[in-house]
Design a protein around this motif. Structure first.
Motif, PDB file in Angstrom:
ATOM      1  N   ARG A 164      36.404  16.212  32.721  1.00 13.66           N
ATOM      2  CA  ARG A 164      36.713  17.289  33.669  1.00 13.66           C
ATOM      3  C   ARG A 164      38.142  17.803  33.476  1.00 13.66           C
ATOM      4  N   SER A 165      38.948  17.066  32.712  1.00 14.24           N
ATOM      5  CA  SER A 165      40.305  17.545  32.431  1.00 14.24           C
ATOM      6  C   SER A 165      40.294  18.783  31.548  1.00 14.24           C
ATOM      7  N   VAL A 166      39.110  19.210  31.077  1.00 16.67           N
ATOM      8  CA  VAL A 166      39.022  20.476  30.348  1.00 16.67           C
ATOM      9  C   VAL A 166      39.464  21.627  31.250  1.00 16.67           C
ATOM     10  N   TYR A 167      39.290  21.465  32.584  1.00 11.93           N
ATOM     11  CA  TYR A 167      39.772  22.494  33.513  1.00 11.93           C
ATOM     12  C   TYR A 167      41.293  22.568  33.466  1.00 11.93           C
ATOM     13  N   LEU A 168      41.935  21.407  33.351  1.00 13.34           N
ATOM     14  CA  LEU A 168      43.393  21.377  33.233  1.00 13.34           C
ATOM     15  C   LEU A 168      43.833  22.003  31.916  1.00 13.34           C
ATOM     16  N   VAL A 169      43.070  21.750  30.858  1.00 14.45           N
ATOM     17  CA  VAL A 169      43.358  22.387  29.562  1.00 14.45           C
ATOM     18  C   VAL A 169      43.332  23.906  29.711  1.00 14.45           C
ATOM     19  N   ALA A 170      42.325  24.410  30.431  1.00 17.09           N
ATOM     20  CA  ALA A 170      42.216  25.858  30.630  1.00 17.09           C
ATOM     21  C   ALA A 170      43.436  26.401  31.365  1.00 17.09           C
ATOM     22  N   LEU A 171      43.884  25.684  32.407  1.00 20.79           N
ATOM     23  CA  LEU A 171      45.056  26.131  33.161  1.00 20.79           C
ATOM     24  C   LEU A 171      46.320  26.085  32.302  1.00 20.79           C
ATOM     25  N   LEU A 172      46.467  25.016  31.520  1.00 23.82           N
ATOM     26  CA  LEU A 172      47.634  24.912  30.640  1.00 23.82           C
ATOM     27  C   LEU A 172      47.624  25.990  29.560  1.00 23.82           C
ATOM     28  N   ALA A 173      46.454  26.274  29.015  1.00 22.14           N
ATOM     29  CA  ALA A 173      46.345  27.315  27.987  1.00 22.14           C
ATOM     30  C   ALA A 173      46.729  28.676  28.565  1.00 22.14           C
ATOM     31  N   LEU A 174      46.274  28.929  29.788  1.00 19.37           N
ATOM     32  CA  LEU A 174      46.611  30.208  30.430  1.00 19.37           C
ATOM     33  C   LEU A 174      48.105  30.279  30.747  1.00 19.37           C
ATOM     34  N   LEU A 175      48.673  29.166  31.211  1.00 21.25           N
ATOM     35  CA  LEU A 175      50.117  29.134  31.495  1.00 21.25           C
ATOM     36  C   LEU A 175      50.920  29.323  30.207  1.00 21.25           C
ATOM     37  N   HIS A 176      50.485  28.697  29.127  1.00 14.84           N
ATOM     38  CA  HIS A 176      51.118  28.863  27.819  1.00 14.84           C
ATOM     39  C   HIS A 176      51.140  30.334  27.412  1.00 14.84           C
ATOM     40  N   PHE A 177      50.020  30.999  27.578  1.00 15.02           N
ATOM     41  CA  PHE A 177      49.896  32.408  27.218  1.00 15.02           C
ATOM     42  C   PHE A 177      50.786  33.277  28.117  1.00 15.02           C
ATOM     43  N   TRP A 178      50.780  32.963  29.411  1.00 14.35           N
ATOM     44  CA  TRP A 178      51.580  33.741  30.370  1.00 14.35           C
ATOM     45  C   TRP A 178      53.076  33.603  30.090  1.00 14.35           C
ATOM     46  N   LEU A 179      53.538  32.375  29.848  1.00 13.72           N
ATOM     47  CA  LEU A 179      54.960  32.162  29.559  1.00 13.72           C
ATOM     48  C   LEU A 179      55.369  32.833  28.256  1.00 13.72           C
ATOM     49  N   MET A 180      54.468  32.827  27.285  1.00 18.01           N
ATOM     50  CA  MET A 180      54.772  33.467  26.013  1.00 18.01           C
ATOM     51  C   MET A 180      54.929  34.977  26.194  1.00 18.01           C
ATOM     52  N   ARG A 181      54.073  35.577  27.012  1.00 17.71           N
ATOM     53  CA  ARG A 181      54.111  37.020  27.223  1.00 17.71           C
ATOM     54  C   ARG A 181      55.189  37.444  28.231  1.00 17.71           C
ATOM     55  N   ALA A 182      55.721  36.473  28.989  1.00 20.82           N
ATOM     56  CA  ALA A 182      56.705  36.823  30.016  1.00 20.82           C
ATOM     57  C   ALA A 182      57.949  37.464  29.406  1.00 20.82           C
ATOM     58  N   GLY A 183      58.348  37.001  28.228  1.00 21.93           N
ATOM     59  CA  GLY A 183      59.532  37.564  27.585  1.00 21.93           C
ATOM     60  C   GLY A 183      59.364  39.024  27.221  1.00 21.93           C
ATOM     61  N   LYS A 184      58.118  39.433  26.965  1.00 24.72           N
ATOM     62  CA  LYS A 184      57.842  40.823  26.605  1.00 24.72           C
ATOM     63  C   LYS A 184      57.354  41.636  27.801  1.00 24.72           C
ATOM     64  N   ASN A 185      57.180  40.938  28.937  1.00 21.83           N
ATOM     65  CA  ASN A 185      56.687  41.594  30.156  1.00 21.83           C
ATOM     66  C   ASN A 185      55.352  42.304  29.892  1.00 21.83           C
ATOM     67  N   ASP A 186      54.484  41.617  29.141  1.00 21.70           N
ATOM     68  CA  ASP A 186      53.177  42.173  28.758  1.00 21.70           C
ATOM     69  C   ASP A 186      52.097  41.188  29.201  1.00 21.70           C
ATOM     70  N   PHE A 187      51.471  41.484  30.339  1.00 21.34           N
ATOM     71  CA  PHE A 187      50.532  40.529  30.933  1.00 21.34           C
ATOM     72  C   PHE A 187      49.083  41.020  30.944  1.00 21.34           C
ATOM     73  N   ALA A 188      48.800  42.126  30.265  1.00 20.48           N
ATOM     74  CA  ALA A 188      47.457  42.707  30.339  1.00 20.48           C
ATOM     75  C   ALA A 188      46.387  41.720  29.865  1.00 20.48           C
ATOM     76  N   GLU A 189      46.567  41.157  28.660  1.00 21.23           N
ATOM     77  CA  GLU A 189      45.582  40.204  28.140  1.00 21.23           C
ATOM     78  C   GLU A 189      45.565  38.916  28.953  1.00 21.23           C
ATOM     79  N   VAL A 190      46.722  38.493  29.435  1.00 26.41           N
ATOM     80  CA  VAL A 190      46.785  37.278  30.253  1.00 26.41           C
ATOM     81  C   VAL A 190      45.922  37.436  31.495  1.00 26.41           C
ATOM     82  N   LEU A 191      45.990  38.601  32.130  1.00 25.88           N
ATOM     83  CA  LEU A 191      45.200  38.849  33.340  1.00 25.88           C
ATOM     84  C   LEU A 191      43.700  38.864  33.029  1.00 25.88           C
ATOM     85  N   VAL A 192      43.343  39.398  31.871  1.00 28.27           N
ATOM     86  CA  VAL A 192      41.927  39.415  31.483  1.00 28.27           C
ATOM     87  C   VAL A 192      41.407  37.994  31.310  1.00 28.27           C
ATOM     88  N   TYR A 193      42.144  37.178  30.545  1.00 33.55           N
ATOM     89  CA  TYR A 193      41.725  35.786  30.347  1.00 33.55           C
ATOM     90  C   TYR A 193      41.769  35.011  31.659  1.00 33.55           C
TER      91      TYR A 193
END
Length: 213
Positions: A164-193
């Motif tokens: 069930r920790s796959v749910y945590l993997v999903a949250l971490l993957a999304l956070l990873h993507f969000w933090l990466m895009r934060a520097g560019k202030n580009d969250f369109a794909e992050v919101l879709v995922y």
């Protein structure tokens, strides 16, 4: 009672093709297509001005896509009444791990030249990399315990709790993507995922509740 007894027979013809021996090899080949495309694009110099960055980005994108597909198995199985879909969940989960490992390898080798001191400093400077490493660590644990022998060794309830920790993997993957895009202030794909993962995670308890009524 009669309705319950008729249900499996009504579904059997629709789901029969999922049990054919060629379906798993076909899914395996389809999951390898992104890798084949990346290798072909790299060999023919079609990755743009920064091939390393293109490979890192593409392997990360495919990790997220396959994670969404793996998480969709249970909701689809419940919604469509197709228990045979469960036989593909392990393969998809292992491909999520494979592309996540490729993602990290592209970063460590192509971008950082396997200079581990530099990688350590980069992780300290950019938290999204640390979040991604944590997600990979969990995926490694899930991949290592995916064989049926591990289910018997750990016991069913403990194995299910671990996976069930796959749910945590999903949250971490999304956070990873969000933090990466934060520097560019580009969250369109992050919101879709984020919307897709939220829908998949919420669908499970809702479908189970509906089917239990």
């Amino acid at each position: 009672m009669q309705v319950a007894q008729m249900r499996p027979r009504a579904q059997a013809p629709r789901a029969a093709w999922l049990l054919r021996p060629w379906v798993k090899p076909l899914l395996f080949a389809l999951c390898l297509l992104p890798l084949a495309w990346l290798i072909g694009a790299a060999a023919s110099d079609r990755l743009g001005a920064n091939p390393a960055q293109a490979l890192i980005r593409a392997s990360g994108d495919w990790t997220l896509r396959l994670l969404c597909l793996a998480l969709a198995i249970t909701p689809l199985r419940l919604a469509l009444g197709l228990p045979a879909l469960a036989r593909f969940r392990r393969m998809l989960g292992l491909f999520v791990f494979f592309y996540a490992l490729l993602h990290v390898l592209c970063y460590a080798w192509l971008d950082m030249g396997l200079a581990f001191d530099d990688i350590g400093r980069d992780i300290a400077k950019r938290p999204f990399i640390l979040v991604g490493i944590k997600a990979l660590g969990l995926l490694t644990l899930l991949a290592a315990t995916s064989p049926r022998a591990m289910v018997r060794w750990l016991g069913g309830p403990r194995w299910q709790w671990l996976h069930r920790s796959v749910y945590l993997v999903a949250l971490l993957a999304l956070l990873h993507f969000w933090l990466m895009r934060a520097g560019k202030n580009d969250f369109a794909e992050v919101l879709v995922y984020g919307a897709l993962l939220a829908a998949l995670l919420l669908a499970r308890p809702l479908l189970r509740w509906r089917l239990s009524k």
